[in-house]
Design a protein around this motif. Structure first.
Motif, mmCIF file in Angstrom:
data_model
loop_
_atom_site.group_PDB
_atom_site.id
_atom_site.type_symbol
_atom_site.label_atom_id
_atom_site.label_comp_id
_atom_site.label_asym_id
_atom_site.label_seq_id
_atom_site.Cartn_x
_atom_site.Cartn_y
_atom_site.Cartn_z
ATOM 1 N N LEU A 19 63.854 32.526 79.877
ATOM 2 C CA LEU A 19 64.179 33.554 78.880
ATOM 3 C C LEU A 19 65.640 34.004 78.951
ATOM 4 C CD1 LEU A 19 60.884 35.650 78.810
ATOM 5 C CD2 LEU A 19 61.690 33.949 77.165
ATOM 6 N N PRO A 20 66.241 34.146 80.144
ATOM 7 C CA PRO A 20 67.665 34.488 80.167
ATOM 8 C C PRO A 20 68.558 33.427 79.505
ATOM 9 C CG PRO A 20 66.693 34.965 82.301
ATOM 10 C CD PRO A 20 65.658 34.217 81.498
ATOM 11 N N ARG A 21 68.203 32.142 79.649
ATOM 12 C CA ARG A 21 68.984 31.076 78.994
ATOM 13 C C ARG A 21 68.896 31.208 77.478
ATOM 14 N NH1 ARG A 21 72.739 30.392 80.549
ATOM 15 N NH2 ARG A 21 72.135 31.552 82.327
ATOM 16 N N ILE A 22 67.694 31.515 76.975
ATOM 17 C CA ILE A 22 67.525 31.688 75.527
ATOM 18 C C ILE A 22 68.386 32.838 75.036
ATOM 19 C CG2 ILE A 22 65.911 32.322 73.688
ATOM 20 C CD1 ILE A 22 63.741 30.833 75.218
ATOM 21 N N LEU A 23 68.380 33.924 75.778
ATOM 22 C CA LEU A 23 69.198 35.088 75.400
ATOM 23 C C LEU A 23 70.674 34.727 75.386
ATOM 24 C CD1 LEU A 23 68.933 38.064 74.650
ATOM 25 C CD2 LEU A 23 69.134 38.614 77.071
ATOM 26 N N ASP A 24 71.140 34.023 76.402
ATOM 27 C CA ASP A 24 72.545 33.587 76.454
ATOM 28 C C ASP A 24 72.871 32.611 75.331
ATOM 29 O OD1 ASP A 24 73.002 35.144 78.673
ATOM 30 O OD2 ASP A 24 73.054 33.482 80.100
ATOM 31 N N ASN A 25 71.973 31.646 75.092
ATOM 32 C CA ASN A 25 72.198 30.667 74.026
ATOM 33 C C ASN A 25 72.251 31.354 72.664
ATOM 34 O OD1 ASN A 25 72.172 28.645 75.933
ATOM 35 N ND2 ASN A 25 70.134 27.918 75.434
ATOM 36 N N ALA A 26 71.364 32.304 72.443
ATOM 37 C CA ALA A 26 71.352 33.026 71.165
ATOM 38 C C ALA A 26 72.693 33.718 70.947
ATOM 39 C CB ALA A 26 70.209 34.030 71.125
ATOM 40 N N SER A 27 73.208 34.335 71.984
ATOM 41 C CA SER A 27 74.497 35.018 71.894
ATOM 42 C C SER A 27 75.627 34.022 71.632
ATOM 43 C CB SER A 27 74.757 35.799 73.182
ATOM 44 O OG SER A 27 76.027 36.386 73.149
#
Length: 138
Positions: A81-89
């Motif tokens: 989930l942290p990777r998804i958040l970073d990728n989204a940003s």
């Protein structure tokens, strides 16, 4: 059957239509849903999976373990989930859109799509975009 588990991370709410959308994706690809487990985790947990099972030493947003038999789609899909958040940003996307992209990505791998070559990546991205747009209709 689609299951959601959380390891080393706080539980997040999964949209009520997500499982139906993913099952529709599987059926649209002319496959049958079997048992699919999404394991949501933090970066360190997924890095350990990457190191222990794939002998890779880098962070990633998703790892898919394929247990497909014939046309029945089954597997374990680990998602950071942290990777998804970073990728989204990084990609200037909202979290939900990037979250859905990764969920679809894992299922598409189980359906037989690859993403090693540029051509495969392009096809995978087109499929992801197609199914993300379909999510809005559920």
């Amino acid at each position: 059957m689609i299951n959601y588990f959380f390891e080393e991370i706080d539980k997040v709410e999964i949209h009520s239509k997500t499982s139906e959308w993913l099952e529709n994706l599987i059926q649209t690809e002319n496959k049958k849903p079997g048992e699919i487990n999404y394991i949501f985790c933090d970066d360190d947990y997924l890095l350990k999976v990457n190191q222990d099972y794939l002998d890779h030493d880098y962070y990633t947003d998703i790892i898919t373990f394929d247990y497909v038999k014939g046309k029945t789609i089954s597997g374990d899909i680990f998602v950071s989930l942290p990777r998804i958040l970073d990728n989204a940003s990084t990609l200037s996307q909202n979290f939900e859109s990037e979250f859905n992209r990764v969920l679809a990505h894992g299922i598409l791998h189980l359906c037989g799509y690859k993403d090693k070559t540029e051509e495969e990546k392009s096809q995978m991205r087109a499929k992801e975009d197609f199914y993300i747009n379909q999510f809005k209709n559920f």
